[in-house]
Design an enzyme around this catalytic site. Structure first.
Site, PDB file in Angstrom:
ATOM      1  N   HIS A  81       0.842  -1.193   0.000  1.00 20.44           N
ATOM      2  CA  HIS A  81       0.000   0.000   0.000  1.00 20.44           C
ATOM      3  C   HIS A  81       0.883   1.251   0.000  1.00 20.44           C
ATOM      4  CE1 HIS A  81      -0.283   0.629   4.701  1.00 20.44           C
ATOM      5  NE2 HIS A  81       0.938   0.352   4.306  1.00 20.44           N
ATOM      6  N   CYS A 138       6.422   6.235   4.095  1.00 17.42           N
ATOM      7  CA  CYS A 138       5.220   5.458   3.770  1.00 17.42           C
ATOM      8  C   CYS A 138       4.446   6.071   2.606  1.00 17.42           C
ATOM      9  CB  CYS A 138       4.311   5.341   4.990  1.00 17.42           C
ATOM     10  SG  CYS A 138       5.019   4.379   6.342  1.00 17.42           S
ATOM     11  N   HIS A 171       4.848   0.217  -0.437  1.00 16.00           N
ATOM     12  CA  HIS A 171       5.638  -0.696   0.399  1.00 16.00           C
ATOM     13  C   HIS A 171       4.664  -1.761   0.906  1.00 16.00           C
ATOM     14  CE1 HIS A 171       3.835   2.041   3.324  1.00 16.00           C
ATOM     15  NE2 HIS A 171       4.002   1.092   4.238  1.00 16.00           N
ATOM     16  N   HIS A 222       3.412  -5.217   3.762  1.00 16.54           N
ATOM     17  CA  HIS A 222       3.356  -5.799   5.100  1.00 16.54           C
ATOM     18  C   HIS A 222       2.859  -7.239   5.022  1.00 16.54           C
ATOM     19  CE1 HIS A 222       3.842  -1.853   7.005  1.00 16.54           C
ATOM     20  NE2 HIS A 222       2.886  -1.395   6.205  1.00 16.54           N
ATOM     21  N   ASP A 265      -5.244 -10.292  -0.428  1.00 21.41           N
ATOM     22  CA  ASP A 265      -3.964 -10.993  -0.325  1.00 21.41           C
ATOM     23  C   ASP A 265      -3.152 -10.855  -1.611  1.00 21.41           C
ATOM     24  OD1 ASP A 265      -2.000 -12.588   0.903  1.00 21.41           O
ATOM     25  OD2 ASP A 265      -2.788 -14.378  -0.069  1.00 21.41           O
ATOM     26  N   HIS A 266      -1.881 -10.494  -1.460  1.00 25.47           N
ATOM     27  CA  HIS A 266      -0.952 -10.303  -2.571  1.00 25.47           C
ATOM     28  C   HIS A 266      -1.483  -9.274  -3.580  1.00 25.47           C
ATOM     29  CE1 HIS A 266       1.015 -13.783  -0.826  1.00 25.47           C
ATOM     30  NE2 HIS A 266       2.080 -13.511  -1.588  1.00 25.47           N
ATOM     31  N   GLU A 282      -0.391  -4.631  11.690  1.00 28.18           N
ATOM     32  CA  GLU A 282       0.296  -4.176  10.479  1.00 28.18           C
ATOM     33  C   GLU A 282       1.779  -4.487  10.576  1.00 28.18           C
ATOM     34  OE1 GLU A 282      -0.423  -0.227   8.078  1.00 28.18           O
ATOM     35  OE2 GLU A 282       1.044   0.160   9.668  1.00 28.18           O
TER      36      GLU A 282
END
Length: 289
Positions: free
Chosen positions: A166, A185, A191, A193, A231-232, A275
């Site tokens: 994100h 960020c 970047h 998580h 996801d991904h 996170e």
């Protein structure tokens, strides 16, 4: 009012099986947990007691005494096949919810006794009492039962992992303001998580299944509504939910709640999101605000 939490571990095996159900129905509800040979877990029992601090000792209850109480309870289960070796669970399905409720009741009975360890220093009205019992069946699944609720009420939490990228960038702010506020960020390429999602449900324990709701159904709902969606993925670029909404932790837990609530209804009580090991966000719905 003071609160003290203490943990103890034990190992046990068990089987999920209701003799009233057909084999096919048991298999449908409990899946691979129906094996007649059982399966096992490294359980962690985490008990929180509350009460007034004794002016002489400075304690709600002597930790040594509390440890002894917890060992007395867990010794009933430690290195046992619960269905066969514990009389209370020969007719009661040893789900996480039922085990936690049983342990709470045992602790409450002991602590309310005039001969309880805390009564040595406290008048009976101020003696330590159970506040909450949490039982981890595994690190990603645990049940909570509280003293102030009905005996058949419980909460169950299941955690899930997903990986996503994100960029923290608000369309309400200028580029300069975004850079100043979000720093690295705000990197234009984003970047990522490894998120850890916690979903908590609450309700009465079904006496036929020993569960608040079908765990497999809960996992399927989370898979379809959250994991398949995020996801991904790059949240800003790959998802409609965050195309114009800044994917902060606060916004992510609110969106996940909104996705799950239509299917889980009043069972849903909390969404939590790790996170990073330092950043944890929770959302309890509008009514809890």
């Amino acid at each position: 009012m003071h609160h003290l939490t203490r943990s103890v571990e034990f190992e046990a095996s068990h089987r999920y099986w209701n003799p009233v159900f057909s084999h096919d129905k048991n298999l449908h509800i409990f899946g691979k947990c129906v094996s007649p040979y059982g399966h096992g877990h490294n359980y962690i029992l985490r008990v929180t007691v509350c009460g007034q601090s004794d002016p002489k000792t400075g304690m709600v209850i002597n930790i040594k005494d509390l440890d002894s109480l917890l060992r007395n309870i867990t010794s009933q289960f430690d290195h046992k096949f619960i269905n066969l070796d514990h009389p209370a669970f020969q007719t009661r399905i040893p789900t996480t919810e039922n085990l936690a409720a049983y342990m709470r009741d045992e602790l409450q009975t002991t602590l309310r006794s005039p001969n309880s360890p805390s009564a040595k220093f406290h008048p009976e009205s101020a003696a330590a009492q159970v506040f909450r019992v949490r039982l981890y069946e595994e690190p990603t699944l645990w049940a909570d039962v509280s003293a102030g609720e009905g005996r058949n009420m419980a909460s169950l939490t299941k955690s899930f992992g997903f990986s996503a990228a994100h960029r923290l960038h608000s369309p309400e702010l200028s580029d300069e303001e975004n850079q100043e506020l979000f720093g690295k960020c705000n990197n234009i390429n984003g970047h990522g998580h490894n998120y850890e999602l916690e979903v908590s449900i609450h309700g009465s324990i079904d006496p036929q299944t020993g569960m608040i709701m079908d765990l497999a159904e809960l996992m399927q709902i989370v898979q379809e509504e959250v994991l398949d969606r995020f996801d991904h993925k790059h949240l800003n670029l790959d998802t409609e939910e965050f195309r114009s909404l800044n994917p902060t932790g606060e916004n992510i837990v609110k969106i996940i709640w909104d996705l799950l609530h239509p299917r889980l209804g009043t069972h849903l009580t909390r969404v939590g999101l790790w996170e990073t090991p330092k950043n944890f966000f929770e959302y309890y719905g509008q009514e809890a605000a």
